[in-house]
Design an enzyme around this catalytic site. Structure first.
Site, PDB file in Angstrom:
ATOM      1  CB  CYS A   1      34.528-130.400  89.605  1.00 31.79           C
ATOM      2  SG  CYS A   1      33.112-130.443  88.228  1.00 31.79           S
TER       3      CYS A   1
ATOM      4  CG  HIS B   1      10.069-144.616  71.895  1.00 36.05           C
ATOM      5  ND1 HIS B   1       9.217-143.514  72.490  1.00 36.05           N
ATOM      6  CD2 HIS B   1      11.251-143.842  71.683  1.00 36.05           C
ATOM      7  CE1 HIS B   1       9.831-142.479  72.380  1.00 36.05           C
ATOM      8  NE2 HIS B   1      11.028-142.480  71.910  1.00 36.05           N
TER       9      HIS B   1
ATOM     10  CE  LYS C   1       8.816-141.217  69.598  1.00 31.36           C
ATOM     11  NZ  LYS C   1       8.707-141.557  68.229  1.00 31.36           N
TER      12      LYS C   1
ATOM     13  CB  SER D   1      13.871-138.104  75.138  1.00 32.66           C
ATOM     14  OG  SER D   1      13.414-136.834  74.359  1.00 32.66           O
TER      15      SER D   1
ATOM     16  CB  VAL E   1      34.337-138.517  55.606  1.00 31.80           C
ATOM     17  CG1 VAL E   1      34.194-138.987  54.150  1.00 31.80           C
ATOM     18  CG2 VAL E   1      34.591-139.543  56.647  1.00 31.80           C
TER      19      VAL E   1
ATOM     20  CB  ILE F   1      18.803-143.393  62.475  1.00 32.15           C
ATOM     21  CG1 ILE F   1      19.428-144.257  61.410  1.00 32.15           C
ATOM     22  CG2 ILE F   1      18.311-144.469  63.627  1.00 32.15           C
ATOM     23  CD1 ILE F   1      18.210-145.222  60.692  1.00 32.15           C
ATOM     24  CD  GLU F   2      12.456-138.651  61.913  1.00 31.40           C
ATOM     25  OE1 GLU F   2      12.566-137.445  62.284  1.00 31.40           O
ATOM     26  OE2 GLU F   2      11.452-139.201  60.958  1.00 31.40           O
TER      27      GLU F   2
ATOM     28  NE  ARG G   1      12.736-134.762  67.509  1.00 32.46           N
ATOM     29  CZ  ARG G   1      12.345-133.656  67.822  1.00 32.46           C
ATOM     30  NH1 ARG G   1      12.626-132.333  67.328  1.00 32.46           N
ATOM     31  NH2 ARG G   1      11.705-133.248  68.791  1.00 32.46           N
TER      32      ARG G   1
ATOM     33  CB  ILE H   1      12.146-142.183  75.332  1.00 31.47           C
ATOM     34  CG1 ILE H   1      12.241-140.899  76.151  1.00 31.47           C
ATOM     35  CG2 ILE H   1      11.157-143.220  75.597  1.00 31.47           C
ATOM     36  CD1 ILE H   1      12.081-141.057  77.460  1.00 31.47           C
TER      37      ILE H   1
END
Lengths: 479, 420
Positions: free
Chosen positions: A443, A52, A253, A48, A175, A339-340, A314, A50
């Site tokens: 384009c 926060h 959220k 998003s 990897v 890390i969401e 996520r 954002i």
């Protein structure tokens, strides 16, 4: 090929690139290993955007700490890196007494987390400031320090600044095996390359659990959780001035409606656990859910202006908090996983924390040549006519418009290629060519002309985003 | 600031015809065409199939041949033109800001003809679900890659949309050795011309799946296939009718949208149904001295009609530039599309110019044996019997002097459709 590094970071998303850039503040030989052909190819390109405020995470968690720290330094970092950041504020809207109670909880939690400026506003204020919102809204939590940015442009800026400061980023490096050789990790790629490094940092996003396991480190699980979005064409007048959230549920959220820094309207995401970590498909159920819920807040929302739909994934950890730690058993292996949200907001603070931790560990000295500033490509669409004239005098290609929806010039595309863009999507993310209402209808062939010319490759070699994503399959005749 | 009598924005078929006609009608022959592409001719340059000019030239030409006839006249008359030049702004005062590699140009025009054409609707605009791999094209992109640049875009394709462009591309891909698995059409009828269904699909054995839609695109890097399903009369997919078609290419030909971003910025009033400006029978938009024609006004299915319409627009633009006073105190009556008629162009009749004109319109559905009526003040002025009417085919009716002479100017002109 073999290269020896002090620190290697797996994954070139916004977290990996934040860490890499912060590491270049020290006299260390550092690199990033990325399996795709560009940065921001995972969660960092599809969220998003954002920034926060920090009232959502439970106090005492890493999420809470890095969210608030990240929010505090976000503007400065965007300023250094010439990335758009607009502190437009956010509202969490409540429709009934129960939801108003939740606003109160969020307010108190936010205060405990150290978030400034939070206030619960009544109906009158809400409608005076956001006249298009539903009349059924009873109150809203106002967070003035919430903002919006462009997540992939931030990642690109961090990448460019890292390179400026001496870091390596190795693309197409998937990897597949991690071994220990004395003080070094030997990291192997699927195509038989390897590097050696003293410290290894795992920022592999949704695949971080696999990497941790590969290194013989702590076992945890990352669950892919998909969110689907609509992007609407740039409206003459924004329907909302702030980021509009609904009261959060256990699923997160919830669905938001927000302006983007580029002037579009973004609506989404829903939340669904999925089986495959790479399943970025959009579905009818998902999009219907998003639209219905967004309509509840913004009744006039229309699908007529949709220019595209997409989904992002996520990386939800089974620990319910960010995993940011050196492994207990595998020394010098650091997980930065799960890390969401609020990962984007937290990214710069996490980068700083990890870089300090690693520098301390390796007794690294400060890099006195570190330059925190990076300049963005000059954009035709953002200049005045006088500035445009000046630029065309210096660079005639600035007067050749390639993408007519977003007014992107040939100069901008060439500049993006000079800075490392190799695929159509990487040009799109850096310049917005193909991101407008015609979605590259006009384009795309022109961007391919320029890519082919600048990279000196045949057009059949050009891909959308690496690997097998070829656009053209065969040249039928020569000119 | 450079000054011109008439500036035409867009060098495709509409722009070329409008410029030529303006030029013919001007004493001071200062006409300029501004084109953003490298060449004049517009999208016709990539339409190498035949079928152009049957009405206007009474012979069958390809797109480039059709365009060439007009480009030649532009050259012979030495009409000025700029290519690779992009107009970024038009003001209501008829000032134009254009940009090219030489710099930024400001041009003052006495009148302007908008002829910017249209763009294609995309996969995203019709909300097509699934993943977003490579191998998804609009018909126009595919046409350019195949016809102009000489590339093959895949091996097995599914085409979405059965308008003329979709049909013609089905044939084109087949001739290039790309297997077309199906043409998928959500409506129960094709909006393409009958002859194109025969010549482009039937002759090559390509299946046309009516009342079907693509419900999902599959593939991570390159398209791997699509899921299609039958739809009901509400266009909702019918469960259990889903099936997978393996392909590496999906071509979308799902409609065209007049490109009016510049018009909007100039404050020109647009018609929600055509997507183009509201014009009167002089092709004047709501901004005095700014005219519009071709696909920027409404999407045409025959270039021949574009040419005729653009000539009228060009003629009035020339007239405006020499005699703007004739356009003062304009009084209009509305021309209104009623039941069965989706839209009409022009949408207004200018009382200063009560002269015969061609009314163009489209119907909103498939009709058999119907009557189109033109009425005014409750009186039917004209009745035309039609055995078949389809939304895909633009209809034209001459509004003659005789009809105009019967008009009651205090009432709308109403165009409507009745079943027999």
């Amino acid at each position: 090929m073999s290269r020896i590094y002090d620190v290697a970071v797996i994954g070139a998303g916004v977290i990996g690139m934040s860490i890499l850039r912060e590491l270049t503040r020290y006299r260390l030989k550092v690199c990033s290993l990325e399996k795709m052909e560009d940065v921001a190819e995972g969660a960092s390109k599809a969220n998003s955007g954002i920034v926060h405020a920090g009232y959502d995470p439970i106090e005492g968690t890493k999420k809470a700490r890095f969210n608030v720290e990240g929010n505090n330094i976000f503007a400065d970092v965007c300023n250094e890196l010439d990335v758009e950041y607009k502190m437009i504020g956010s509202l969490v809207v409540a429709f009934d007494d129960h939801e108003i109670n939740v606003l109160e909880e969020l307010l108190q939690r936010g205060k405990r987390n150290g978030v400034k400026g939070l206030e619960i506003k009544g109906q009158e204020w809400v409608f005076a400031n956001e006249p298009n919102l539903s009349r059924n809204i009873k109150a809203a939590l106002f967070a003035p320090y919430s903002g919006i940015t462009n997540p992939y442009k931030l990642t690109v800026a961090l990448f460019e600044n890292s390179i400026q400061n001496g870091a390596d980023v190795i693309f197409g490096f998937e990897v597949c095996k991690i071994e220990k050789d004395g003080d070094y990790f030997v990291v192997h790629s699927a195509d038989s390359r390897f590097i050696k490094t003293r410290v290894l940092i795992n920022c592999a996003g949704v695949h971080a659990d696999e990497i941790s396991k590969m290194a013989g480190a702590r076992l945890f699980k990352i669950y892919p959780r998909r969110g689907q979005y609509y992007i609407l064409d740039k409206p003459e007048k924004m329907p909302v001035a702030r980021v509009i959230f609904q009261v959060p549920t256990e699923k997160g959220k919830g669905i938001l409606v927000t302006p983007t820094v580029d002037g579009n309207v973004l609506v989404g995401p829903n939340s669904e656990y999925i089986d495959s970590k790479d399943d970025t498909a959009t579905t009818q159920e998902g999009l219907d859910e998003v639209f219905e819920k967004a309509r509840k807040v913004l009744p006039n929302l229309s699908k007529r202006d949709v220019i595209t739909i997409f989904s992002g994934i996520r990386a939800t950890p089974d620990t319910h908090d960010f995993i940011i730690e050196e492994d207990e058993d595998v020394k010098n292996f650091i997980n930065v996983a799960g890390i969401e949200s609020p990962g984007l907001t937290s990214s710069v603070a996490i980068g700083r924390y990890i870089a300090e931790f690693v520098a301390d560990k390796l007794n690294a000295k400060r890099n006195l040549n570190f330059n925190p500033y990076r300049e963005d490509i000059k954009r035709f669409s953002e200049l005045s006519d006088e500035e445009r004239e000046e630029m065309i005098k210096l660079h005639p290609t600035f007067g050749n418009i390639v993408c007519r929806c977003e007014l992107v010039s040939e100069y901008e595309i060439v500049e993006a290629i000079k800075r490392g863009a190799k695929t159509l999507d990487s040009i799109k993310r850096r310049t917005r060519a193909g991101m407008g209402r015609c979605q590259g209808g006009f384009c795309l062939p022109r961007v391919m002309d320029i890519l082919s010319r600048e990279l000196k490759i045949d057009k059949t070699q050009i891909t959308k985003f690496g690997k097998n994503s070829y656009i053209l399959t065969e040249k039928r005749w020569e000119d | 600031m450079e000054k011109y009598k008439v500036v035409v924005i867009g060098g495709g078929p509409a722009g070329l015809a409008a410029a030529l006609e303006s030029f013919k009608n001007l004493d001071d022959k200062k006409v300029l065409i501004i084109e953003r592409d490298k060449f004049l001719g517009g999208i016709l340059n990539q339409c190498i199939h035949p079928g152009f000019g049957l009405h206007y030239f009474k012979e069958e030409l390809t797109g480039p041949e059709y365009a060439h006839r007009f480009i030649e006249q532009v050259m012979e008359n030495q009409i000025e033109y700029l290519t690779e030049t992009h107009v970024i702004e038009i003001t209501p005062q008829k000032e134009i800001v254009a940009v090219n590699k030489k710099g930024l140009k400001r041009i003052k025009a006495d009148s302007i003809v908008l002829a910017m054409g249209c763009r294609e609707r995309t996969r995203g605009a019709i909300i097509t679900l699934g993943t977003r791999p490579a191998g998804i094209f609009t018909a126009g992109q595919a046409q350019r890659f195949i016809n102009i640049e000489g590339y093959r875009i895949g091996k097995k394709a599914v085409i979405v949309g059965s308008g003329d462009i979709g049909l013609i591309m089905a044939r084109r891909l087949t001739l290039e050795g790309i297997e077309v698995k199906a043409v998928v059409e959500i409506m129960p009828y094709s909006t393409g011309l009958r002859r194109n269904i025969v010549q482009c699909l039937n002759d090559f054995g390509i299946p046309l799946l009516l009342s079907h839609k693509v419900t999902k695109i599959h593939g991570k890097y390159r398209v791997e296939g699509v899921t299609i399903a039958k739809v009901d009369s509400q266009l909702k997919e019918i469960p259990s009718t889903e099936r997978f078609i393996e392909c590496d290419t999906v071509l979308f030909s799902v409609g065209l949208i007049p490109e009016n971003e510049l018009s909007k910025k100039a404050g020109i009033v647009l018609d929600m149904r055509t997507g183009g400006p509201v014009v009167d029978n002089t092709f004047s938009t709501s901004q005095k001295g700014i005219f519009a024609c071709g696909n920027v006004l409404h999407v045409h299915d025959l270039v021949d009609n574009v040419t005729l319409e653009a000539q009228t627009a060009g003629r009035y633009a020339a007239m405006y530039s020499q005699h703007p006073e004739l356009f003062e105190n304009n009084i209009h009556i509305n021309i209104v599309a009623k039941e069965g008629i989706r839209y009409v162009v022009p949408q207004k009749l200018n009382k200063n110019f009560v002269q015969p004109f061609v009314l163009r319109f489209r119907v909103d559905n498939f009709y058999k044996d119907a009557i189109v009526t033109i009425s005014n003040a409750g009186k039917i002025l004209m009745k035309i019997k039609k055995s078949i009417l389809t939304p895909g085919e633009m209809e034209s009716i001459e509004i003659s002097q005789k009809i105009l002479s019967q008009l009651d100017f205090s009432n709308d002109i109403v165009v409507s459709l009745q079943n027999i």
